[in-house]
Design a protein around this motif. Structure first.
Motif, PDB file in Angstrom:
ATOM      1  N   VAL A  59      73.000  53.301  84.720  1.00  0.00           N
ATOM      2  CA  VAL A  59      72.542  52.197  84.740  1.00  0.00           C
ATOM      3  C   VAL A  59      70.750  51.951  84.713  1.00  0.00           C
ATOM      4  O   VAL A  59      70.715  53.150  86.132  1.00  0.00           O
ATOM      5  CB  VAL A  59      73.371  51.482  86.063  1.00  0.00           C
ATOM      6  CG1 VAL A  59      72.610  50.126  86.308  1.00  0.00           C
ATOM      7  CG2 VAL A  59      74.088  51.408  86.013  1.00  0.00           C
ATOM      8  N   PHE A  60      70.132  51.294  83.876  1.00  0.00           N
ATOM      9  CA  PHE A  60      68.950  50.652  84.354  1.00  0.00           C
ATOM     10  C   PHE A  60      68.121  49.648  84.969  1.00  0.00           C
ATOM     11  O   PHE A  60      69.145  48.736  84.744  1.00  0.00           O
ATOM     12  CB  PHE A  60      68.137  51.027  83.332  1.00  0.00           C
ATOM     13  CG  PHE A  60      68.156  51.867  82.176  1.00  0.00           C
ATOM     14  CD1 PHE A  60      67.062  52.840  82.353  1.00  0.00           C
ATOM     15  CD2 PHE A  60      69.611  52.628  81.368  1.00  0.00           C
ATOM     16  CE1 PHE A  60      66.961  53.826  81.378  1.00  0.00           C
ATOM     17  CE2 PHE A  60      69.101  53.530  80.632  1.00  0.00           C
ATOM     18  CZ  PHE A  60      67.837  54.529  80.376  1.00  0.00           C
ATOM     19  N   HIS A  61      67.639  49.771  85.911  1.00  0.00           N
ATOM     20  CA  HIS A  61      67.560  48.611  86.803  1.00  0.00           C
ATOM     21  C   HIS A  61      65.998  48.627  87.380  1.00  0.00           C
ATOM     22  O   HIS A  61      65.279  49.177  87.568  1.00  0.00           O
ATOM     23  CB  HIS A  61      68.482  48.069  88.463  1.00  0.00           C
ATOM     24  CG  HIS A  61      68.113  50.013  88.787  1.00  0.00           C
ATOM     25  ND1 HIS A  61      68.030  50.149  89.756  1.00  0.00           N
ATOM     26  CD2 HIS A  61      69.042  51.033  88.733  1.00  0.00           C
ATOM     27  CE1 HIS A  61      67.971  51.455  90.712  1.00  0.00           C
ATOM     28  NE2 HIS A  61      69.220  51.983  90.092  1.00  0.00           N
ATOM     29  N   GLY A  62      65.821  46.567  88.067  1.00  0.00           N
ATOM     30  CA  GLY A  62      64.383  46.817  88.224  1.00  0.00           C
ATOM     31  C   GLY A  62      64.652  45.092  88.593  1.00  0.00           C
ATOM     32  O   GLY A  62      65.912  44.266  89.029  1.00  0.00           O
ATOM     33  N   LEU A  63      63.810  45.197  89.993  1.00  0.00           N
ATOM     34  CA  LEU A  63      63.505  43.785  90.226  1.00  0.00           C
ATOM     35  C   LEU A  63      62.251  42.663  90.137  1.00  0.00           C
ATOM     36  O   LEU A  63      61.442  43.399  89.883  1.00  0.00           O
ATOM     37  CB  LEU A  63      63.870  43.784  91.545  1.00  0.00           C
ATOM     38  CG  LEU A  63      63.871  42.488  92.566  1.00  0.00           C
ATOM     39  CD1 LEU A  63      64.750  41.766  92.443  1.00  0.00           C
ATOM     40  CD2 LEU A  63      63.205  42.898  93.952  1.00  0.00           C
ATOM     41  N   LEU A  64      62.046  41.735  88.996  1.00  0.00           N
ATOM     42  CA  LEU A  64      61.366  40.948  89.496  1.00  0.00           C
ATOM     43  C   LEU A  64      61.474  39.801  89.843  1.00  0.00           C
ATOM     44  O   LEU A  64      61.889  39.025  90.483  1.00  0.00           O
ATOM     45  CB  LEU A  64      61.813  40.364  87.439  1.00  0.00           C
ATOM     46  CG  LEU A  64      60.220  39.271  87.571  1.00  0.00           C
ATOM     47  CD1 LEU A  64      58.809  40.766  86.907  1.00  0.00           C
ATOM     48  CD2 LEU A  64      60.698  38.371  86.204  1.00  0.00           C
ATOM     49  N   PRO A  65      60.312  40.144  90.978  1.00  0.00           N
ATOM     50  CA  PRO A  65      59.618  39.412  92.152  1.00  0.00           C
ATOM     51  C   PRO A  65      59.136  37.976  91.672  1.00  0.00           C
ATOM     52  O   PRO A  65      58.388  38.274  90.376  1.00  0.00           O
ATOM     53  CB  PRO A  65      58.573  40.176  92.755  1.00  0.00           C
ATOM     54  CG  PRO A  65      58.383  40.865  92.329  1.00  0.00           C
ATOM     55  CD  PRO A  65      59.268  41.437  90.977  1.00  0.00           C
ATOM     56  N   VAL A  66      59.735  36.802  91.905  1.00  0.00           N
ATOM     57  CA  VAL A  66      59.100  35.441  91.547  1.00  0.00           C
ATOM     58  C   VAL A  66      58.765  34.780  93.084  1.00  0.00           C
ATOM     59  O   VAL A  66      58.788  34.751  93.418  1.00  0.00           O
ATOM     60  CB  VAL A  66      60.437  34.871  90.740  1.00  0.00           C
ATOM     61  CG1 VAL A  66      61.258  35.569  89.402  1.00  0.00           C
ATOM     62  CG2 VAL A  66      61.469  34.577  91.321  1.00  0.00           C
ATOM     63  N   GLY A  67      58.168  33.911  92.212  1.00  0.00           N
ATOM     64  CA  GLY A  67      57.339  32.506  92.915  1.00  0.00           C
ATOM     65  C   GLY A  67      58.618  31.154  93.733  1.00  0.00           C
ATOM     66  O   GLY A  67      60.247  31.947  93.216  1.00  0.00           O
ATOM     67  N   PRO A  68      58.021  30.618  94.577  1.00  0.00           N
ATOM     68  CA  PRO A  68      58.786  29.772  95.054  1.00  0.00           C
ATOM     69  C   PRO A  68      60.206  29.148  94.092  1.00  0.00           C
ATOM     70  O   PRO A  68      61.386  28.568  94.381  1.00  0.00           O
ATOM     71  CB  PRO A  68      57.911  28.648  96.095  1.00  0.00           C
ATOM     72  CG  PRO A  68      56.503  29.199  94.990  1.00  0.00           C
ATOM     73  CD  PRO A  68      56.619  30.016  94.819  1.00  0.00           C
ATOM     74  N   ASP A  69      59.449  29.056  92.240  1.00  0.00           N
ATOM     75  CA  ASP A  69      60.117  28.265  91.384  1.00  0.00           C
ATOM     76  C   ASP A  69      61.873  29.259  91.154  1.00  0.00           C
ATOM     77  O   ASP A  69      63.107  28.622  90.706  1.00  0.00           O
ATOM     78  CB  ASP A  69      59.480  28.050  90.396  1.00  0.00           C
ATOM     79  CG  ASP A  69      59.650  29.126  89.500  1.00  0.00           C
ATOM     80  OD1 ASP A  69      59.477  30.476  89.986  1.00  0.00           O
ATOM     81  OD2 ASP A  69      58.971  29.086  88.212  1.00  0.00           O
ATOM     82  N   GLY A  70      62.043  29.993  91.434  1.00  0.00           N
ATOM     83  CA  GLY A  70      62.754  31.393  91.869  1.00  0.00           C
ATOM     84  C   GLY A  70      63.556  32.137  90.757  1.00  0.00           C
ATOM     85  O   GLY A  70      64.815  32.080  89.919  1.00  0.00           O
ATOM     86  N   GLY A  71      62.414  31.699  89.308  1.00  0.00           N
ATOM     87  CA  GLY A  71      61.953  32.200  87.961  1.00  0.00           C
ATOM     88  C   GLY A  71      62.833  30.959  87.504  1.00  0.00           C
ATOM     89  O   GLY A  71      63.585  31.690  86.186  1.00  0.00           O
ATOM     90  N   ALA A  72      62.568  30.306  87.777  1.00  0.00           N
ATOM     91  CA  ALA A  72      63.878  28.682  87.288  1.00  0.00           C
ATOM     92  C   ALA A  72      63.597  28.655  85.505  1.00  0.00           C
ATOM     93  O   ALA A  72      62.471  29.327  85.542  1.00  0.00           O
ATOM     94  CB  ALA A  72      63.837  27.871  87.593  1.00  0.00           C
ATOM     95  N   GLY A  73      63.868  29.129  83.955  1.00  0.00           N
ATOM     96  CA  GLY A  73      63.643  29.111  83.268  1.00  0.00           C
ATOM     97  C   GLY A  73      62.599  30.301  82.463  1.00  0.00           C
ATOM     98  O   GLY A  73      62.111  29.694  81.431  1.00  0.00           O
ATOM     99  N   VAL A  74      62.881  31.372  82.769  1.00  0.00           N
ATOM    100  CA  VAL A  74      62.836  32.555  82.642  1.00  0.00           C
ATOM    101  C   VAL A  74      63.342  32.566  81.455  1.00  0.00           C
ATOM    102  O   VAL A  74      64.644  33.228  81.461  1.00  0.00           O
ATOM    103  CB  VAL A  74      62.325  33.724  83.324  1.00  0.00           C
ATOM    104  CG1 VAL A  74      61.613  34.781  82.952  1.00  0.00           C
ATOM    105  CG2 VAL A  74      61.358  32.899  84.401  1.00  0.00           C
ATOM    106  N   VAL A  75      62.352  32.516  80.558  1.00  0.00           N
ATOM    107  CA  VAL A  75      63.212  33.972  79.234  1.00  0.00           C
ATOM    108  C   VAL A  75      62.854  35.119  79.325  1.00  0.00           C
ATOM    109  O   VAL A  75      61.937  35.570  79.071  1.00  0.00           O
ATOM    110  CB  VAL A  75      62.961  32.939  77.784  1.00  0.00           C
ATOM    111  CG1 VAL A  75      63.303  33.112  76.183  1.00  0.00           C
ATOM    112  CG2 VAL A  75      63.082  31.268  77.529  1.00  0.00           C
TER     113      VAL A  75
END
Length: 87
Positions: A59-75
């Motif tokens: 299993v490959f894994h990682g965490l993408l830190p996002v801003g206050p919008d919670g990453g909404a709408g990220v494609v």
């Protein structure tokens, strides 16, 4: 968002919103690396590409830190690298 992914967790599989960002975990028995590709809101233009930095068993894994919008709408999309043996 950041220029670099953090290690994240190998579970649950898929893209999961957490308080710290979006955790991405992908199973592959044969890939040598997996990239997380981020796109603009239309999904037509790639804006960033990151290797998933950790591998736990298969299993490959990682965490993408996002801003206050919670990453909404990220494609996003995933790109796997490794041997290609269709036979």
């Amino acid at each position: 968002m950041t220029d670099r992914l953090l290690p994240g967790l190998p579970w649950p599989l898929g893209a999961t919103l957490t308080p710290e960002g979006v955790n991405v975990a992908v199973f592959s028995a044969h890939a040598t690396r997996i990239e997380l590709c981020l796109f603009d809101a239309t999904g037509r233009r790639e804006i960033a590409r990151h290797d998933l930095p950790e591998r736990s068993d298969e299993v490959f894994h990682g965490l993408l830190p996002v801003g206050p919008d919670g990453g909404a709408g990220v494609v996003y999309g995933l790109r796997a690298h490794g041997p290609w043996r269709p036979e």
